[in-house]
Write an enzyme that holds these catalytic residues in place. Structure first.
Site, mmCIF file in Angstrom:
data_model
loop_
_atom_site.group_PDB
_atom_site.id
_atom_site.type_symbol
_atom_site.label_atom_id
_atom_site.label_comp_id
_atom_site.label_asym_id
_atom_site.label_seq_id
_atom_site.Cartn_x
_atom_site.Cartn_y
_atom_site.Cartn_z
ATOM 1 N N GLY A 164 47.959 69.747 57.402
ATOM 2 C CA GLY A 164 46.728 69.784 56.636
ATOM 3 C C GLY A 164 46.282 68.391 56.274
ATOM 4 N N GLU A 165 45.554 68.279 55.150
ATOM 5 C CA GLU A 165 45.016 66.997 54.725
ATOM 6 C C GLU A 165 45.305 66.775 53.238
ATOM 7 O OE1 GLU A 165 41.185 65.644 56.980
ATOM 8 O OE2 GLU A 165 40.919 67.759 56.420
ATOM 9 N N THR A 166 45.235 65.495 52.850
ATOM 10 C CA THR A 166 45.438 65.120 51.447
ATOM 11 C C THR A 166 44.206 64.349 50.979
ATOM 12 O OG1 THR A 166 47.823 64.966 51.812
ATOM 13 C CG2 THR A 166 46.951 63.916 49.833
ATOM 14 N N GLY A 169 44.961 61.099 53.746
ATOM 15 C CA GLY A 169 45.776 61.218 54.949
ATOM 16 C C GLY A 169 45.682 62.610 55.520
ATOM 17 N N ASP A 203 62.430 63.828 52.586
ATOM 18 C CA ASP A 203 61.496 62.911 53.253
ATOM 19 C C ASP A 203 61.341 61.618 52.462
ATOM 20 O OD1 ASP A 203 59.892 62.065 55.295
ATOM 21 O OD2 ASP A 203 58.110 63.171 54.670
#
Length: 553
Positions: free
Chosen positions: A21-23, A16, A139
């Site tokens: 940023g990105e995972t 994702g 979250d």
């Protein structure tokens, strides 16, 4: 070309991405097993050397928190490593194999009430631990809860603290602050959207997640009462029990002070079936007293709510060979259930509790002359003294207008633990020997009526009410209720179709105890039926003017 982060983590695929940023899903090339892991790449929102130093300090602090949480909580991913490279920050965590709750609903549709209960009961202790560390997740949503394949347990992922560090900026006054709000619209409450989350903000998000699991609807698809701010969701989940609906309603209250204060409080409400109602006199097992004339036992002092254990459902034991059901099933819409009690020495658990269907005729055998005389004495009308009437009125009132507005679905149970601030007269009172003018009479039900009422209550699917007609010691019987109230509901609502009471006989009774024999017939949802004879023990709950079931064999 192969991507190797920190000369160690080989990227398999991107999981994702977003503004932070990105995972990635990666393999650890320096581990013999090439262990899979999740690598989160985070970038500060401002490319400023002064800000970078602050972000670095906060990132290290938040990474240490993640390490601490993952080390002690099995349902939080373990932190393997963290590092910095090319002005970006990386967190390496355990890869949890499983499905997110969002994926689960997409695959199989809405979840059953028992499945949602199990998820809540497994996650609330995790939140209790997180909050004990003075950390708010911020979250919680279906995408951030994974049902782990190896054991089916829900795992809480993606804490918001590290992402908040990336949002560090300098405001117009020259002070450092975070320019972002962590959370997902619809799943976070108003105070969190304003940047002031509290512990109950996480409970709100968890309850909104439960609504999604029960209805299949995202928060934006639900209507809101413009006057109260109440989220209107019940019409989309009509089969949800009053207990679970009441727990969810309180957790999603608009103002934090109207919600559960702690995850522990919410967990106990789920397990005990009590959602915070006006205090009543707490039940206390009476001492053995003369049979007649009846005298009021001392009013019980406040006692803490029983913390029931979690267990597996109970199943009926040895019984005659089941025969196919031939009765007309005319009550398909009603969940019919009862309670199992007792055990055969050297054999399996025997079916203990049952109930009649609504308006089911009950044949009562003729008791002996002594029993009839005793029953007549026990069930006579008793006129309380003025002080006794005052005590009962003060401790069993209906909810106040404020409380009623919070719980509009008539969720009041029979028995509720006393509030610690409630003042109760603990001096014993004695019924007046002389009738008092205009004084209301207290109608005392017979033990046989109490047994029939108990089963009729379950017959109508009112499991929370029926559960509160059991003595606390019987509720806390781990052999019968390994998971407390959850076992009670799962068994009788899930596997028993109906239980008829064919005969009820009073064996003995005095002012405080009674024994009732009943002949029962169980109709199971698998098409089988089984007869049983049960001997019930009852105790008189003077504070609530009723009999409660204390045992069966």
């Amino acid at each position: 070309m192969e991507t190797l982060l920190d000369n160690r983590y080989r990227v398999i695929r991107t999981l994702g991405g977003g503004g932070f940023g990105e995972t990635f899903l990666a393999e650890d090339s320096q581990m013999p097993s090439n262990r899979r892991c999740v690598v989160k790449q985070l970038r500060p929102i401002q490319n400023n050397p002064q800000i970078y130093q602050l972000v670095q300090e906060r990132f290290q602090r938040e990474a240490a928190i993640l390490e601490d949480l993952g080390s002690y909580a099995d349902q939080i991913p373990t932190l393997y490593a963290y590092f910095q490279s090319n002005t970006q920050f990386y967190v390496v965590q355990e890869w949890v194999e499983g499905d997110t709750l969002t994926d689960k609903v997409r695959q199989q549709g809405v979840l059953s009430e028992s499945a949602v209960r199990e998820i809540l009961i497994n996650l609330l202790p995790v939140l209790e631990y997180v909050h004990s560390k003075r950390i708010i997740h911020r979250d919680i949503k279906p995408d951030n809860i994974i049902l782990r394949h190896r054991d089916g347990k829900p795992v809480l992922i993606d804490f918001g603290a590290v992402r908040e560090s990336m949002g560090t900026v300098v405001n117009s006054q020259g002070n450092t602050t975070s320019s972002i709000v962590i959370g997902t619209p619809g799943y976070m409450p108003s105070e969190q959207a304003a940047g002031r989350p509290v512990y109950s903000s996480d409970l709100y998000s968890l309850a909104m997640t439960a609504i999604y699991l029960l209805t299949g609807k995202q928060p934006q698809e639900l209507e809101t009462d413009p006057r109260s701010g109440e989220i209107i969701w019940h019409r989309h989940a009509l089969s949800v029990s009053p207990t679970l609906a009441g727990v969810i309603d309180r957790a999603i209250a608009y103002h934090p002070r109207e919600r559960f204060a702690t995850a522990r409080e919410m967990l106990e409400a789920l397990q005990l079936g009590v959602v915070s109602f006006p205090p009543t006199v707490a039940y206390q097992q009476p001492q053995s007293l003369p049979t007649v004339p009846y005298q009021q036992p001392p009013v019980a002092t406040a006692s803490p709510a029983v913390n029931l254990p979690n267990t597996v459902a109970v199943s009926p034991g040895t019984a005659p060979t089941p025969q196919p059901i031939t009765q007309n099933n005319g009550s398909k819409g009603i969940l019919l259930s009862s309670l199992i009690a007792g055990g055969l020495i050297g054999a399996s658990v025997v079916v203990g509790f049952a109930l009649t269907r609504p308006n089911q005729p009950v044949t009562q055998s003729t008791a002996s002359s002594n029993e009839s005389t005793l029953n007549s004495n026990v069930t006579q009308t008793v006129e309380p003294s003025p002080s006794e009437t005052s005590t009962n009125q003060n401790t069993t009132q209906n909810p106040t207008p404020q409380e009623s507005s919070q719980f509009p679905r008539n969720l009041r149970p029979f028995t509720t633990p006393l509030d610690s601030q409630t003042s109760i007269n603990t001096e014993p009172t004695t019924p007046s020997q002389t009738p008092v003018a205009n004084q209301p009479e207290v109608n005392r039900p017979s033990p046989e009526e109490a047994v029939q009422n108990y089963y009729e209550t379950i017959n109508q699917g009112e499991y929370n009410t029926a559960w509160n007609l059991l003595a606390p010691s019987f509720q806390n019987n781990r052999k019968l209720h390994p998971k407390g109230y959850l076992s009670y509901v799962d068994w009788w609502g899930g596997q028993v179709q109906n239980v008829d009471i064919e005969q009820v006989t009073l064996e003995q009774a005095n002012a405080d105890t009674a024994t009732v024999n009943a002949k029962l017939r169980y109709f199971m949802k698998n098409g089988k039926q089984s007869p049983s004879s049960v001997r019930f023990s009852l105790l008189w709950d003077a504070g609530n003017n009723r009999w409660v079931v204390s045992g069966a064999r």
